[in-house]
Write an enzyme that holds these catalytic residues in place. Structure first.
Site, PDB file in Angstrom:
ATOM      1  CG  HIS A  10      -5.497  -6.118  -0.382  1.00 37.69           C
ATOM      2  ND1 HIS A  10      -6.709  -6.127   0.252  1.00 37.69           N
ATOM      3  CD2 HIS A  10      -5.603  -6.984  -1.431  1.00 37.69           C
ATOM      4  CE1 HIS A  10      -7.535  -6.954  -0.400  1.00 37.69           C
ATOM      5  NE2 HIS A  10      -6.881  -7.480  -1.419  1.00 37.69           N
TER       6      HIS A  10
ATOM      7  CE  LYS B 162      -4.035  -2.133   2.249  1.00 38.69           C
ATOM      8  NZ  LYS B 162      -5.038  -2.007   3.345  1.00 38.69           N
TER       9      LYS B 162
ATOM     10  CD  GLU C 190      -9.244  -8.748  -3.816  1.00 35.25           C
ATOM     11  OE1 GLU C 190     -10.122  -8.514  -2.977  1.00 35.25           O
ATOM     12  OE2 GLU C 190      -8.106  -9.154  -3.513  1.00 35.25           O
TER      13      GLU C 190
ATOM     14  CG  ASN D 186      -3.781  -2.204   6.828  1.00 38.04           C
ATOM     15  OD1 ASN D 186      -3.671  -1.802   5.684  1.00 38.04           O
ATOM     16  ND2 ASN D 186      -4.802  -2.935   7.235  1.00 38.04           N
TER      17      ASN D 186
ATOM     18  CE1 TYR E 180      -9.624  -2.857   0.551  1.00 34.95           C
ATOM     19  CE2 TYR E 180      -8.563  -1.011  -0.518  1.00 34.95           C
ATOM     20  CZ  TYR E 180      -8.482  -2.156   0.236  1.00 34.95           C
ATOM     21  OH  TYR E 180      -7.258  -2.629   0.674  1.00 34.95           O
TER      22      TYR E 180
ATOM     23  NE  ARG F 295      -2.551  -5.692   6.967  1.00 35.83           N
ATOM     24  CZ  ARG F 295      -3.692  -6.244   6.582  1.00 35.83           C
ATOM     25  NH1 ARG F 295      -4.224  -7.233   7.287  1.00 35.83           N
ATOM     26  NH2 ARG F 295      -4.304  -5.817   5.502  1.00 35.83           N
TER      27      ARG F 295
HETATM   28  P1  ATP Z   1      -7.320  -5.745   3.275  1.00 37.59           P
HETATM   29  O1  ATP Z   1      -8.640  -6.036   2.604  1.00 37.59           O
HETATM   30  O2  ATP Z   1      -6.761  -4.372   2.931  1.00 37.59           O
HETATM   31  O3  ATP Z   1      -6.317  -6.828   3.054  1.00 37.59           O
HETATM   32  P2  ATP Z   1      -8.318  -6.770   5.730  1.00 37.59           P
HETATM   33  O4  ATP Z   1      -8.942  -7.824   4.887  1.00 37.59           O
HETATM   34  O5  ATP Z   1      -7.380  -7.212   6.811  1.00 37.59           O
HETATM   35  O6  ATP Z   1      -7.534  -5.722   4.837  1.00 37.59           O
HETATM   36  P3  ATP Z   1     -10.843  -5.409   5.769  1.00 37.59           P
HETATM   37  O7  ATP Z   1     -11.851  -5.597   6.824  1.00 37.59           O
HETATM   38  O8  ATP Z   1     -11.063  -6.021   4.426  1.00 37.59           O
HETATM   39  O9  ATP Z   1      -9.431  -5.844   6.373  1.00 37.59           O
HETATM   40  O10 ATP Z   1     -10.632  -3.829   5.606  1.00 37.59           O
HETATM   41  C1  ATP Z   1     -10.064  -3.298   4.414  1.00 37.59           C
HETATM   42  C2  ATP Z   1      -9.144  -2.163   4.751  1.00 37.59           C
HETATM   43  O11 ATP Z   1      -9.921  -1.091   5.279  1.00 37.59           O
HETATM   44  C3  ATP Z   1      -8.123  -2.460   5.861  1.00 37.59           C
HETATM   45  O12 ATP Z   1      -6.953  -3.067   5.393  1.00 37.59           O
HETATM   46  C4  ATP Z   1      -7.826  -1.069   6.365  1.00 37.59           C
HETATM   47  O13 ATP Z   1      -6.900  -0.406   5.513  1.00 37.59           O
HETATM   48  C5  ATP Z   1      -9.171  -0.390   6.256  1.00 37.59           C
HETATM   49  N1  ATP Z   1      -9.887  -0.448   7.531  1.00 37.59           N
HETATM   50  C6  ATP Z   1     -10.486  -1.525   8.088  1.00 37.59           C
HETATM   51  N2  ATP Z   1     -11.034  -1.217   9.274  1.00 37.59           N
HETATM   52  C7  ATP Z   1     -10.760   0.108   9.475  1.00 37.59           C
HETATM   53  C8  ATP Z   1     -11.046   1.032  10.517  1.00 37.59           C
HETATM   54  N3  ATP Z   1     -11.731   0.668  11.592  1.00 37.59           N
HETATM   55  N4  ATP Z   1     -10.609   2.298  10.370  1.00 37.59           N
HETATM   56  C9  ATP Z   1      -9.912   2.686   9.276  1.00 37.59           C
HETATM   57  N5  ATP Z   1      -9.607   1.856   8.254  1.00 37.59           N
HETATM   58  C10 ATP Z   1     -10.028   0.587   8.351  1.00 37.59           C
HETATM   59 MG    MG Z   2     -10.135  -7.402   3.201  1.00 35.15          MG
END
Ligand code: ATP
Ligand code: MG
Length: 141
Positions: free
Chosen positions: A116, A10, A127, A113, A50, A103
């Site tokens: 992805h 990212k 994707e 973070n 997203y 992470r």
């Molecule tokens: P990713 O899809 O990016 O791999 P993930 O699957 O671990 O991450 P998801 O629940 O899919 O988590 O959330 C997608 C992304 O949205 C997270 O990686 C993070 O960047 C952002 N995100 C998730 N929760 C929060 C939050 N509470 N506040 C801010 N950003 C968030």
């Molecule tokens: Mg995710």
């Protein structure tokens, strides 16, 4: 059976100069990189990618961050690739991420973070095709 997953290094990690270190973690974890490229997402691309989170309160913050600078998108291959990559990257929030995960070592917050990872084989295929054409995926090692 060999499976595929989709990864993004990212914008926070690219800006911090961690692209090479994270790429090295990918290789060390035994993934075969089918393709990788540096791109800068438009806001519309980030919103499309997203879309599943469109109703979440952090959607605006997330899509602005993801389109804020260069990122590296990668198509990865490994046995049980989706689960293996999620294990390698660790929990969404770096404070919950296990020692030795990407992470834990490179992310600064739940929003920024570092990486992805796809959450299912089905989404991995969607994707990968969002960013790569079939001919960009290099099958031979
Ligand atoms: P990713 O899809 O990016 O791999 P993930 O699957 O671990 O991450 P998801 O629940 O899919 O988590 O959330 C997608 C992304 O949205 C997270 O990686 C993070 O960047 C952002 N995100 C998730 N929760 C929060 C939050 N509470 N506040 C801010 N950003 C968030
Ligand atoms: Mg995710």
């Amino acid at each position: 059976m060999t499976n595929r997953t989709f990864a993004i290094i990212k914008p926070d990690a690219v800006k911090n100069g961690d692209t090479g270190k994270i790429y090295d973690r990918i290789l060390s974890a035994g993934f075969n990189v089918l393709s990788a490229k540096l791109i800068k997402l438009t806001l519309a691309q980030a919103e499309g990618f997203y879309a599943v989170h469109a109703e979440r309160p952090f959607f605006g913050e997330l899509t602005e961050f993801m389109s804020s600078g260069k990122c590296m998108v990668l198509a990865l291959e490994k046995e049980d690739a989706v689960a293996e990559w999620r294990k390698t990257i660790g929990a969404t929030n770096p404070v919950d991420a296990d020692e030795g995960t990407i992470r834990k070592d490179f992310a600064t917050s739940v929003g920024e973070n570092a990486v992805h990872g796809s959450d299912s084989d089905e989404n991995a295929a969607i994707e990968i095709s969002y960013f790569f054409t079939g001919s960009e995926l290099v099958q031979n090692r």
